[in-house]
Write a protein that holds these residues in place. Sequence first.
Motif, PDB file in Angstrom:
ATOM      1  N   TYR A 156       1.376   5.515  -2.877  1.00  0.00           N
ATOM      2  CA  TYR A 156       1.037   6.829  -2.306  1.00  0.00           C
ATOM      3  C   TYR A 156       2.581   7.608  -2.442  1.00  0.00           C
ATOM      4  O   TYR A 156       2.549   8.706  -1.852  1.00  0.00           O
ATOM      5  CB  TYR A 156       0.902   7.034  -0.705  1.00  0.00           C
ATOM      6  N   CYS A 157       3.580   6.975  -3.001  1.00  0.00           N
ATOM      7  CA  CYS A 157       4.816   7.579  -2.933  1.00  0.00           C
ATOM      8  C   CYS A 157       4.689   8.834  -3.956  1.00  0.00           C
ATOM      9  O   CYS A 157       4.139   8.985  -4.902  1.00  0.00           O
ATOM     10  CB  CYS A 157       5.897   6.646  -3.619  1.00  0.00           C
ATOM     11  N   TRP A 158       5.341   9.935  -3.462  1.00  0.00           N
ATOM     12  CA  TRP A 158       5.445  11.262  -3.918  1.00  0.00           C
ATOM     13  C   TRP A 158       6.629  11.265  -5.116  1.00  0.00           C
ATOM     14  O   TRP A 158       7.687  10.393  -4.902  1.00  0.00           O
ATOM     15  CB  TRP A 158       5.709  12.162  -3.234  1.00  0.00           C
ATOM     16  N   PRO A 159       6.404  11.608  -6.293  1.00  0.00           N
ATOM     17  CA  PRO A 159       7.698  11.490  -7.374  1.00  0.00           C
ATOM     18  C   PRO A 159       8.845  12.176  -6.548  1.00  0.00           C
ATOM     19  O   PRO A 159       8.536  13.388  -6.143  1.00  0.00           O
ATOM     20  CB  PRO A 159       6.870  12.274  -8.453  1.00  0.00           C
ATOM     21  N   ASN A 209       1.523  21.644 -21.091  1.00  0.00           N
ATOM     22  CA  ASN A 209       0.047  22.510 -21.037  1.00  0.00           C
ATOM     23  C   ASN A 209       0.018  23.687 -20.107  1.00  0.00           C
ATOM     24  O   ASN A 209      -0.691  24.630 -20.254  1.00  0.00           O
ATOM     25  CB  ASN A 209      -0.930  21.857 -20.928  1.00  0.00           C
ATOM     26  N   TRP A 219      -1.126  29.321 -25.991  1.00  0.00           N
ATOM     27  CA  TRP A 219      -2.066  30.031 -26.643  1.00  0.00           C
ATOM     28  C   TRP A 219      -2.347  31.445 -26.299  1.00  0.00           C
ATOM     29  O   TRP A 219      -2.679  32.240 -27.035  1.00  0.00           O
ATOM     30  CB  TRP A 219      -3.630  29.360 -26.578  1.00  0.00           C
ATOM     31  N   ASP A 220      -2.342  31.863 -25.081  1.00  0.00           N
ATOM     32  CA  ASP A 220      -2.703  33.259 -24.704  1.00  0.00           C
ATOM     33  C   ASP A 220      -1.582  34.254 -24.362  1.00  0.00           C
ATOM     34  O   ASP A 220      -1.513  35.132 -23.739  1.00  0.00           O
ATOM     35  CB  ASP A 220      -3.527  33.363 -23.385  1.00  0.00           C
ATOM     36  N   PHE A 227       2.782  16.107 -20.095  1.00  0.00           N
ATOM     37  CA  PHE A 227       1.409  16.859 -20.626  1.00  0.00           C
ATOM     38  C   PHE A 227       1.178  17.854 -19.636  1.00  0.00           C
ATOM     39  O   PHE A 227       0.866  18.858 -20.192  1.00  0.00           O
ATOM     40  CB  PHE A 227       0.512  15.534 -20.496  1.00  0.00           C
ATOM     41  N   LEU A 228       1.268  17.737 -18.421  1.00  0.00           N
ATOM     42  CA  LEU A 228       0.824  19.002 -17.786  1.00  0.00           C
ATOM     43  C   LEU A 228       1.920  20.054 -17.783  1.00  0.00           C
ATOM     44  O   LEU A 228       1.316  21.182 -17.723  1.00  0.00           O
ATOM     45  CB  LEU A 228       0.817  18.317 -16.169  1.00  0.00           C
ATOM     46  N   MET A 281       0.836  -1.318  -0.034  1.00  0.00           N
ATOM     47  CA  MET A 281      -0.099  -0.215   0.022  1.00  0.00           C
ATOM     48  C   MET A 281       0.996   1.258   0.087  1.00  0.00           C
ATOM     49  O   MET A 281       0.539   2.318  -0.648  1.00  0.00           O
ATOM     50  CB  MET A 281      -0.807  -0.044   1.382  1.00  0.00           C
TER      51      MET A 281
END
Lengths: 414, 365
Positions: free
Chosen positions: A5-8, A34, A39-40, A30-31, A1
């Motif tokens: 829940y390991c954080w990167p 983006n 775009w703006d 991806f994040l 378990m």
Amino acid sequence: MCCCYCWPGEKKEKGVSLIKKLAALLAILFLALNSTGCWDLWEIEERGLVLGLGIDEIPLEEVADSVGLEGQLQEEHSNRGVRITYQFAIPAGLSGDEKGGEGPGFYNLTTSAPMSNLIFRGLAATRASRKADVEQLQVLILGEKLSRAGIFSVLDRLVRDPNVRKHVPVFVTQDDVAEVLTVYTKQDAAPAIYLAELMRNNDWAHRIAPEMRLGQVLRGMREKAVFVVPRVTVGEQDSKLAGAGVFYGDRLKFWLGEEETIIYRWVINEVEVSPIIATLPDSKSAKLINGYSASRNKTTIRPVIEDDRLKFEIKVMTKGELLERQSFESAWQDDLLKEIAIELAEILKKDMEALIKKTQQEWQLDIFDFGRSVERHYPQVWKDIKNDWHDQYYPAAEIDLEVNLTISRTGVLR
Amino acid sequence: MEQPRDRITPTQLTIVLISAILGIDGFAMPGMVVAAAGRDGWLSLLLGGGWLLVAAMSLAFLGGMFPRQSPINWLPKLMGKWPAKLFITLHCVFYLVMCAWSLRIFTDMIRIYLLPRTPTEVIMITFLISVAYLIVNGIDPLVRVTQVFFPFTLIPFLLLGIVIKGRMDFGEILPVMANGFLPVLKGLPPAIAVFVGWGIIMYLMQFLDKPKKGYKAVGIGVGFLLLFFLWSFILTLSHFGPVEMKYLLFPVIDFVREIEIANVLLEKLDLFLLTFWILTVFVTVAFTYYIPVLIGTQALGFRDNEGLVFLALPLIFLLARLPKGFKTTELIGVVIGYISLFFSLAVVLLLLLAWRKKRKGGIPN
């Protein structure tokens, strides 16, 4: 378990599958890609900062003469022509550095088309190399012709745009709008900035009408109310901001003169510092004056309905200094001061009554918004009379005006 | 690595409540209340908010009667097995829809004011993935993140504390009740709808470490919100007047936009408002996403949230993309508001039922 829940970045235990690692990597990529918000992205050098807008109406025939309107696809969609002047900022010139450009900090672009503000964006973009950015708008100037014909159709596009601040001060002028946007003094970098700064004097120079922001103009139009817009007049070396245009709904109706504007401000309780001048009664050779400078003032208006008659009780309380006295006689005596105060009060009272009477009889327009005080105090009565307020009930109302003036100081001389 | 504790303190509950409810409808609320009630909208807010305070505290009392128990356990004891199952299922669906709706409104507003050219999908997906990542770990990280965001979400409050010079006429609320009591009644639905999201109390009470103190926390939270909404309504009404406010989509943003301090020293404060508002919306979406997942996990007996979180993600995304235009979104908001109103009635009835049962013969714990 624990692994799930390991954080990167933390030590991963043995057992995190390759697939999970890949998925995490992809998600992060991806994040990250983006979140830059490509775009703006609109760099500031690429923006055509619009400092001022001047709008006036021209006959439709004149529109056809302007550049770039050949080859219309269909009939004109409006029977009104509009000329709009953009004042674009040239940031290098605005900065005022020695390193900055030597040229002016702005340039004007005038274009005309049948009435639609939305079309102007495209037209201006065919001549200005930077896309117009209206977020920095400092002033909005309306011409007389347009104002008399109705300004709502022009302003609607401006207020629907989320980028336009409804905070922009609005001016009205009897002169050529494009000319107003060319005149400025060396104290400011561009006409639009000059006018915006000039407007700030209105809390001291009461010949300038109170600030009218685009949002307030919009509100006045929607409520079909009467509102007052400061007037700008262009001269050779500079512009003059004094007097006002009186709008009813979205049309300009009348003009308020300079001194009338001061009295207007007295009635609506927008006076901070204002002079009142009275002639010395006992001056023999020349008309000498006592000059009073008001510093603390309050005007209260209360409607009273008695026996089917409407009366407005207006009380003006003002306290100030006697800052000018063109007589050698000292003013440092109580009864003399009282006499002067009474006379000054009389003058103010007469002026106020004259202006109110003018709006009642000549104009038949309640420019002071007395109607609102009737609505507050007698809401049921207001419901019946509000449709005929300006032409029937307001002119018939009685005015009971009382001015209470106190001279507290006489400057630094006795 | 610490195990999530699954316990929240009453203070955390207050903070969660304020952060989750504030934000979605608050910007448009003054316009909607004025359209229904005119100048007397503040009375609608007062009455509606007062009623909601009663309903919220009832919910806290209910939860307090069954400490450390999920509603899935105690609701059947009050309503019977199948009505309770139906109620909880409907509630679950309601929160999924509300999550999607919140996300949609958030995206629309971001596109209008901050990022006009960024595609909707990008905004929604990045947002949802961040929320999903947070939720997967249970209630504790979620509440802690809310705590961390809370000081920032107070900044919009501060902004509304600045009164604009000139043409702010607090007398705009006069005359009071010139048209009688009917406008106030008409204003009640939008006034209560602004508090939507208060129902999460039902599912958060089980995590409270001091269950009997729950009602205080809820009372403070809702009371604070009521004052804030009242104040924002009066401010915007005083500045815009009742006629114009009906036309404005987001009066609060327009109001903050017009704040100018010391002549151009500070302006365009709506950017700050919008930026920090993103944090409150994050919390709202997070909780309305978490609750259905929690219900599902508990009802179906799963060990952890992961599965349902990632199952719900595309569902919420699709639901959020469903409305075709802003009018539809607004309509959904109105429907959600009415459902919230009925829920508040149901809750108070439930509480009365529970009290009666307890007095009669105790409820098996």
